[in-house]
Design a protein around this motif. Structure first.
Motif, PDB file in Angstrom:
ATOM      1  N   GLU A   1       0.841  -1.195   0.000  1.00 34.39           N
ATOM      2  CA  GLU A   1       0.000   0.000   0.000  1.00 34.39           C
ATOM      3  C   GLU A   1       0.876   1.244   0.000  1.00 34.39           C
ATOM      4  N   MET A   2       1.114   1.770  -1.197  1.00 34.06           N
ATOM      5  CA  MET A   2       2.052   2.881  -1.335  1.00 34.06           C
ATOM      6  C   MET A   2       1.557   4.172  -0.685  1.00 34.06           C
ATOM      7  N   GLY A   3       0.236   4.376  -0.724  1.00 29.22           N
ATOM      8  CA  GLY A   3      -0.316   5.585  -0.098  1.00 29.22           C
ATOM      9  C   GLY A   3      -0.057   5.579   1.398  1.00 29.22           C
ATOM     10  N   PHE A   4      -0.260   4.435   2.004  1.00 28.43           N
ATOM     11  CA  PHE A   4       0.008   4.279   3.432  1.00 28.43           C
ATOM     12  C   PHE A   4       1.491   4.530   3.708  1.00 28.43           C
ATOM     13  N   ALA A   5       2.340   3.928   2.890  1.00 28.10           N
ATOM     14  CA  ALA A   5       3.783   4.080   3.096  1.00 28.10           C
ATOM     15  C   ALA A   5       4.193   5.548   3.006  1.00 28.10           C
ATOM     16  N   ARG A   6       3.676   6.219   2.015  1.00 23.23           N
ATOM     17  CA  ARG A   6       4.057   7.610   1.800  1.00 23.23           C
ATOM     18  C   ARG A   6       3.599   8.502   2.957  1.00 23.23           C
ATOM     19  N   ASP A   7       2.381   8.263   3.422  1.00 21.26           N
ATOM     20  CA  ASP A   7       1.807   9.127   4.472  1.00 21.26           C
ATOM     21  C   ASP A   7       2.330   8.812   5.860  1.00 21.26           C
ATOM     22  N   VAL A   8       2.548   7.548   6.139  1.00 20.93           N
ATOM     23  CA  VAL A   8       2.709   7.132   7.532  1.00 20.93           C
ATOM     24  C   VAL A   8       4.151   6.755   7.876  1.00 20.93           C
ATOM     25  N   ALA A   9       4.915   6.282   6.891  1.00 20.21           N
ATOM     26  CA  ALA A   9       6.253   5.763   7.200  1.00 20.21           C
ATOM     27  C   ALA A   9       7.205   6.870   7.654  1.00 20.21           C
ATOM     28  N   ASP A  10       8.002   6.560   8.660  1.00 21.15           N
ATOM     29  CA  ASP A  10       9.161   7.392   8.981  1.00 21.15           C
ATOM     30  C   ASP A  10      10.319   7.047   8.047  1.00 21.15           C
ATOM     31  N   ARG A  11      10.280   5.797   7.588  1.00 27.94           N
ATOM     32  CA  ARG A  11      11.343   5.325   6.702  1.00 27.94           C
ATOM     33  C   ARG A  11      10.785   4.217   5.820  1.00 27.94           C
ATOM     34  N   VAL A  12      11.222   4.191   4.588  1.00 31.02           N
ATOM     35  CA  VAL A  12      10.835   3.138   3.657  1.00 31.02           C
ATOM     36  C   VAL A  12      12.082   2.325   3.319  1.00 31.02           C
TER      37      VAL A  12
END
Ligand SMILES: Nc1ncnc2c1ncn2[C@@H]1O[C@H](COP(=O)(O)OP(=O)(O)O)[C@@H](O)[C@H]1O
Ligand SMILES: [Mg+2]
Length: 293
Positions: A248-259
């Motif tokens: 889920e890229m949208g989640f990753a972009r919004d929520v992640a401190d780090r990818v």
């Protein structure tokens, strides 16, 4: 104390055999980890902070198949790390090594500076309670109500009284929006609701780290949003340390401190979500991101 010493010796023996360097000194590792990660994560570092999870030179093979190759990764207190990568890249295996469901072939995994990779069976149970996991397939007990699913681990693993465990279960079921469904059994719940029960169950154990392995991949599209909303709330408001494998890229972009982008058992690239998504450094990252848009 004996247990601890045996554990250390065991680790040294295995490290010597495999020609892997022994784990770094904890203060040194924390300093190096900070230097490495400070530009890669939105995490707000405290002076002298140590990571919650520290993975050094992790390798895992199944027979002749090498699945993880020299994986090095820190996860800091309260950090939200999203792990991306194509199927078969070793994401689940890495989570399963952290969670002691797989035994690494070599390397080190530390939880709060305690080596877990050489853990004997006896303290495996103790260590595992610090690690929560949410699976793609929910893994609820089908014959128990939602509430009982959240209660049972608290009583059996944490030794809580039924009253305490039920209070906590109702609190966490309310957080995921399922207080009214507490007495329903999994077959009476949608996949999204079952996954929210599984999240409530994991959170009720108050683990040091919560691991998610593609928590929305088995869900019908219309149910994904509700689960992501619960995870987002947890990430932003609970202070929980989370490692999330997801597409889920949208989640990753919004929520992640780090990818973290993995391929072929290797961490290819990691960084701030906007850097990895908008300016990937590696061709393989760019190709992967292109392929899933
Ligand atoms: N228990 C196992 N025995 C043999 N091979 C395995 C086992 N578990 C995983 N693998 C292999 O390891 C590789 C990585 O798998 P996995 O960690 O599940 O990748 P991902 O989660 O990124 O899709 C795959 O090639 C898979 O077939
Ligand atoms: Mg997987």
């Amino acid at each position: 104390m004996h247990g601890k010493r045996n554990l250390d010796l065991d680790v040294l023996h295995r490290a010597a055999k495999k020609d892997v360097p022994p784990a770094l000194d904890a203060d040194e590792a924390a300093r190096l980890g900070y230097e490495h990660d400070k530009v890669l994560s939105k995490h707000h570092f405290e002076t002298g902070e140590h990571p919650v999870v520290r993975i050094e030179h992790l390798e895992k093979s199944f027979g002749d198949t090498q699945v993880l190759r020299d994986v090095n990764l820190n996860v800091w207190n309260g950090e939200i790390v999203v792990v991306l990568g194509p199927s078969g890249s070793g994401k689940s295996t890495m989570l399963r090594c952290i969670n002691l469901l797989e035994t690494p072939t070599s390397g080190h995994i530390m939880i709060e500076d305690q080596e877990i990779t050489g853990a004997s069976k006896t303290n495996t149970a103790e260590l595992r309670r610090d690690l929560g996991m949410v699976f793609q397939q929910f893994n609820l007990f089908p014959h128990l109500s939602a509430k009982e699913n959240v209660v049972i681990g608290q009583m059996k693993v944490l030794g809580k009284s039924r009253k305490e465990a039920e209070e906590e279960a109702m609190k966490q079921l309310a957080v995921v929006g399922l207080a009214e469904r507490a007495d329903f059994k999994p077959p009476q719940l949608s996949g999204g609701q079952q996954q929210r029960v599984a999240i409530a169950r994991a959170v009720a154990m108050h683990p040091k780290v919560l691991l998610f392995d593609e928590p929305t991949s088995a869900l019908d599209p219309e149910l994904v949003r509700g689960v992501l909303a619960v995870m987002r709330d947890l990430a932003l408001n609970s202070g929980m340390t989370m490692v999330v494998v997801t597409h889920e890229m949208g989640f990753a972009r919004d929520v992640a401190d780090r990818v973290v982008f993995m391929e072929n058992g290797v961490v290819v690239e990691q960084g701030l979500p906007e850097d990895v998504f908008d300016h990937p450094k590696e061709d393989r990252t760019r190709e992967f991101l292109g392929s899933i848009k």
